[in-house]
Design an enzyme around this catalytic site. Structure first.
Site, PDB file in Angstrom:
ATOM      1  N   LYS A  14       0.864  -1.193   0.000  1.00 12.03           N
ATOM      2  CA  LYS A  14       0.000   0.000   0.000  1.00 12.03           C
ATOM      3  C   LYS A  14       0.885   1.223   0.000  1.00 12.03           C
ATOM      4  O   LYS A  14       2.006   1.187   0.507  1.00 12.03           O
ATOM      5  CB  LYS A  14      -0.874   0.016   1.258  1.00 12.03           C
ATOM      6  CG  LYS A  14      -2.084   0.918   1.148  1.00 12.03           C
ATOM      7  CD  LYS A  14      -3.248   0.198   0.521  1.00 12.03           C
ATOM      8  CE  LYS A  14      -4.428   1.099   0.266  1.00 12.03           C
ATOM      9  NZ  LYS A  14      -5.610   0.325  -0.155  1.00 12.03           N
ATOM     10  N   ASP A  28      -7.322   4.207  -4.353  1.00 10.90           N
ATOM     11  CA  ASP A  28      -7.914   4.102  -3.015  1.00 10.90           C
ATOM     12  C   ASP A  28      -8.517   5.493  -2.756  1.00 10.90           C
ATOM     13  O   ASP A  28      -8.776   6.222  -3.729  1.00 10.90           O
ATOM     14  CB  ASP A  28      -6.860   3.702  -1.958  1.00 10.90           C
ATOM     15  CG  ASP A  28      -7.482   3.270  -0.633  1.00 10.90           C
ATOM     16  OD1 ASP A  28      -7.953   2.135  -0.542  1.00 10.90           O
ATOM     17  OD2 ASP A  28      -7.522   4.083   0.318  1.00 10.90           O
TER      18      ASP A  28
HETATM   19  P1  NDP Z   1     -13.127   7.743  -2.587  1.00 10.68           P
HETATM   20  O1  NDP Z   1     -12.039   8.729  -2.457  1.00 10.68           O
HETATM   21  O2  NDP Z   1     -13.759   7.502  -3.904  1.00 10.68           O
HETATM   22  O3  NDP Z   1     -14.312   8.097  -1.563  1.00 10.68           O
HETATM   23  C1  NDP Z   1     -14.062   8.201  -0.204  1.00 10.68           C
HETATM   24  C2  NDP Z   1     -15.347   8.578   0.510  1.00 10.68           C
HETATM   25  O4  NDP Z   1     -15.155   8.442   1.913  1.00 10.68           O
HETATM   26  C3  NDP Z   1     -15.772  10.004   0.283  1.00 10.68           C
HETATM   27  O5  NDP Z   1     -17.166  10.104   0.347  1.00 10.68           O
HETATM   28  C4  NDP Z   1     -15.098  10.728   1.438  1.00 10.68           C
HETATM   29  O6  NDP Z   1     -15.718  11.935   1.800  1.00 10.68           O
HETATM   30  C5  NDP Z   1     -15.260   9.724   2.545  1.00 10.68           C
HETATM   31  N1  NDP Z   1     -14.170   9.888   3.509  1.00 10.68           N
HETATM   32  C6  NDP Z   1     -12.836   9.780   3.270  1.00 10.68           C
HETATM   33  N2  NDP Z   1     -12.131  10.033   4.364  1.00 10.68           N
HETATM   34  C7  NDP Z   1     -13.030  10.312   5.317  1.00 10.68           C
HETATM   35  C8  NDP Z   1     -12.915  10.658   6.676  1.00 10.68           C
HETATM   36  N3  NDP Z   1     -11.700  10.750   7.278  1.00 10.68           N
HETATM   37  N4  NDP Z   1     -14.058  10.867   7.367  1.00 10.68           N
HETATM   38  C9  NDP Z   1     -15.284  10.766   6.759  1.00 10.68           C
HETATM   39  N5  NDP Z   1     -15.447  10.457   5.464  1.00 10.68           N
HETATM   40  C10 NDP Z   1     -14.337  10.221   4.770  1.00 10.68           C
HETATM   41  O7  NDP Z   1     -12.542   6.377  -1.993  1.00 10.68           O
HETATM   42  P2  NDP Z   1     -13.033   4.874  -2.202  1.00 10.68           P
HETATM   43  O8  NDP Z   1     -14.516   4.828  -2.355  1.00 10.68           O
HETATM   44  O9  NDP Z   1     -12.166   4.269  -3.214  1.00 10.68           O
HETATM   45  O10 NDP Z   1     -12.615   4.232  -0.801  1.00 10.68           O
HETATM   46  C11 NDP Z   1     -13.522   4.161   0.318  1.00 10.68           C
HETATM   47  C12 NDP Z   1     -13.056   3.083   1.272  1.00 10.68           C
HETATM   48  O11 NDP Z   1     -13.045   1.810   0.578  1.00 10.68           O
HETATM   49  C13 NDP Z   1     -11.642   3.236   1.828  1.00 10.68           C
HETATM   50  O12 NDP Z   1     -11.608   2.703   3.134  1.00 10.68           O
HETATM   51  C14 NDP Z   1     -10.800   2.359   0.903  1.00 10.68           C
HETATM   52  O13 NDP Z   1      -9.607   1.938   1.517  1.00 10.68           O
HETATM   53  C15 NDP Z   1     -11.751   1.195   0.697  1.00 10.68           C
HETATM   54  N6  NDP Z   1     -11.519   0.360  -0.479  1.00 10.68           N
HETATM   55  C16 NDP Z   1     -11.440   0.888  -1.735  1.00 10.68           C
HETATM   56  C17 NDP Z   1     -11.240   0.060  -2.822  1.00 10.68           C
HETATM   57  C18 NDP Z   1     -11.231   0.585  -4.218  1.00 10.68           C
HETATM   58  O14 NDP Z   1     -11.137  -0.232  -5.130  1.00 10.68           O
HETATM   59  N7  NDP Z   1     -11.348   1.873  -4.442  1.00 10.68           N
HETATM   60  C19 NDP Z   1     -11.046  -1.383  -2.660  1.00 10.68           C
HETATM   61  C20 NDP Z   1     -11.222  -1.850  -1.300  1.00 10.68           C
HETATM   62  C21 NDP Z   1     -11.432  -0.999  -0.261  1.00 10.68           C
HETATM   63  P3  NDP Z   1     -14.989  13.345   1.468  1.00 10.68           P
HETATM   64  O15 NDP Z   1     -15.222  13.548  -0.007  1.00 10.68           O
HETATM   65  O16 NDP Z   1     -15.659  14.344   2.337  1.00 10.68           O
HETATM   66  O17 NDP Z   1     -13.536  13.156   1.801  1.00 10.68           O
HETATM   67  O1  2IT Z   2      -7.980  -1.646  -0.449  1.00  7.86           O
HETATM   68  C1  2IT Z   2      -7.990  -2.169  -1.574  1.00  7.86           C
HETATM   69  O2  2IT Z   2      -8.124  -3.383  -1.733  1.00  7.86           O
HETATM   70  C2  2IT Z   2      -7.837  -1.283  -2.740  1.00  7.86           C
HETATM   71  N1  2IT Z   2      -7.779  -0.066  -2.571  1.00  7.86           N
HETATM   72  C3  2IT Z   2      -7.713  -1.870  -4.118  1.00  7.86           C
HETATM   73  C4  2IT Z   2      -6.296  -2.319  -4.389  1.00  7.86           C
HETATM   74  C5  2IT Z   2      -6.013  -2.756  -5.809  1.00  7.86           C
HETATM   75  O3  2IT Z   2      -4.831  -3.019  -6.067  1.00  7.86           O
HETATM   76  O4  2IT Z   2      -6.912  -2.843  -6.654  1.00  7.86           O
END
Ligand code: NDP
Ligand code: 2IT
Length: 448
Positions: free
Chosen positions: A128, A168
């Site tokens: 990561k 992420d």
């Molecule tokens: P995005 O950046 O697309 O969206 C993040 C969302 O979470 C936004 O709505 C943001 O709000 C909110 N957020 C972020 N930080 C905070 C905080 N400190 N407090 C409150 N709200 C917060 O990210 P993703 O959707 O890609 O990721 C969301 C979660 O999913 C994370 O935990 C990530 O690690 C996990 N994840 C993502 C994967 C992927 O493929 N993208 C795969 C597996 C897990 P704001 O706009 O106000 O910051």
């Molecule tokens: O937390 C996660 O699994 C991710 N943000 C996706 C990682 C990836 O390599 O697709």
């Protein structure tokens, strides 16, 4: 728990060696707490010091990222990549750009990634990275200059058979594009060094949708164990980014009603349900106009809960999909009291240990992050396969593979929980099933 006398000194060593890194300590503690029965059954893991090795990243890279804003002012951020474990394949995992990024946050995420990737059964190790850069309020040009500077250092550490980053929080299609472009320029080669690429330059169908879709598929398997499905279920979703958006889309397809979304400023509550038309508004708001979720409440005349999370809203199923530690022990109480009986973690480590304790004690269906959100990285693995083949599969083919992988991830967790005497405890099942795969590979590869 039996075996804790074996894991306690390891936890103490992690705390001592990584002082103050509370999120990393939390993630390690959760896994170690599940492993007692495994260590009793497999003394060879203890003798080979597999646990002591697995909690120490193979390599840690920290670097300066200087860049200039549109006015010519100079800014300095800190960039990281934690290459955690390569027993099962090249390091694989996302990059996070958020002002709260620290070594602790990225180590917790890298550690979780190792076991999550193992559960996908695809050949991927775990890593990561990211930076304490805040893309909010920055112009496209500023984000591009930051990404180019970030890659100007990171390029020498990554590669299609070495370490393959993805998105992420704060890193989506736009950022991947800028970083991939700079990598290509520095290395003079067009390779699958990133996943989450654009569909016309090496990306895979369904990668954008994969984490949200996969989380719902996983939850569907959990419901099946009680003879139920999503038809008519009321669901809350937190966040409004990539994972949240496609969680809502798939829940709608399966007949559920989603009543909330949120961002770091507050929550919208739409008792009528976020239908596909309203979801299209959210996609434009968040991915194009980069606005706040409050604007949804203004657009559709629904309630906006300023500064609040969705966990006070009555629901059958909850999908925390924003960030770590977003369901506290206090939040879990109204959630359970209102009758919620399924929590599927789209985000990484969204539930605090105090919340998880209540979920397990109440015997609700609890899908832990490293299993429930594995669909994103699984589809990244499928993108890597397609890049190696220099072919692309159809949308239907990729979605079917993703679906099969999520069914298999659920089965592995379910079976391991049963085998080790905790039937239905998918958190324990996920930790054990993921760990055993990595541990066996490490044993096979000798002392490295
Ligand atoms: P995005 O950046 O697309 O969206 C993040 C969302 O979470 C936004 O709505 C943001 O709000 C909110 N957020 C972020 N930080 C905070 C905080 N400190 N407090 C409150 N709200 C917060 O990210 P993703 O959707 O890609 O990721 C969301 C979660 O999913 C994370 O935990 C990530 O690690 C996990 N994840 C993502 C994967 C992927 O493929 N993208 C795969 C597996 C897990 P704001 O706009 O106000 O910051
Ligand atoms: O937390 C996660 O699994 C991710 N943000 C996706 C990682 C990836 O390599 O697709």
């Amino acid at each position: 728990m039996a075996g804790n006398n074996l894991t306690q000194p390891i936890y103490e060593q992690v705390s001592k060696r990584n002082p103050g890194e509370v999120e990393f300590h939390q993630a390690v503690m959760e896994v170690l707490d599940s492993l007692g029965p495994v260590l009793q059954k497999h003394p060879e893991y203890v003798d080979a010091k597999i646990l002591e090795r697995i909690v120490e990243p193979e390599r840690q890279i920290i670097f300066r990222v200087p860049w200039q804003d549109d006015k010519g002012n100079i800014h300095i951020n800190r960039g990281f990549r934690f290459e955690f474990n390569s027993a099962l394949g090249p390091y694989k995992g996302g990059l996070r750009f958020h002002p709260t990024v620290t070594a602790s946050i990225l180590k917790f995420l890298g550690f979780e990634q190792v076991f999550k990737n193992a559960l996908t059964t695809l050949p991927m190790g775990g890593g990561k990275g990211g930076a304490d850069f805040d893309p909010k309020g920055k112009s496209d040009n500023e984000v591009m200059r930051f990404c180019q500077s970030f890659m100007t250092e990171l390029f020498r550490h990554v590669g299609p058979s070495t370490d393959i980053p993805a998105g992420d929080i704060g890193v989506g299609g736009r950022e991947i594009g800028f970083m991939f472009g700079q990598y290509k320029r520095l290395c003079n080669e067009f390779t699958g060094v990133f996943t989450g690429k654009g569909l016309n330059w090496g990306g895979s169908f369904i990668r954008t949708e994969a984490t949200g879709y996969g989380c719902v598929y996983f939850a569907e398997e959990m419901l099946k164990t009680r003879g139920e499905n999503f038809e008519g279920k009321v669901c809350t979703v937190s966040g409004s980014g990539n994972v949240s958006q496609y969680t809502v889309e798939k829940l709608n397809q399966l007949g559920a009603k989603v009543v909330s979304l949120s961002d770091s400023n507050g929550t919208i509550y739409d008792p009528g349900g976020i239908n596909d038309e309203k979801l299209a508004f959210v996609l434009d708001l968040k991915n194009v106009r980069r606005g706040r979720i409050r604007e949804y409440a203004e657009q559709f005349g629904v309630e906006y809960l300023k500064g609040r999370r969705p966990w006070g809203i009555k629901c059958d199923c909850a999908f925390p999909s924003a960030t770590q530690n977003e369901i506290s022990g206090q939040d879990a109480k109204p959630l359970l009291k209102n009758g919620c009986y399924l929590v599927a973690e789209g985000a990484n480590m969204p539930s605090t240990p105090e919340a998880i304790e209540q979920f397990i004690a109440n015997k609700i269906l609890f899908g832990p992050a490293k299993a429930a959100n594995a669909g994103g990285v699984a589809t990244s693995g499928l993108e890597m396969s397609q890049n190696s083949l220099r072919l692309s599969w159809t949308r239907e083919e990729v979605e079917e593979r993703l679906h099969n992988i999520m069914v298999s991830v659920h089965k592995q967790c379910y079976d391991a929980a049963e085998e080790y005497g905790q039937p239905g405890n998918l958190m324990m099942g996920a930790n054990i099933a993921g760990f055993v795969k990595v541990a066996d590979a490490m044993l096979g590869q000798g002392l490295v």
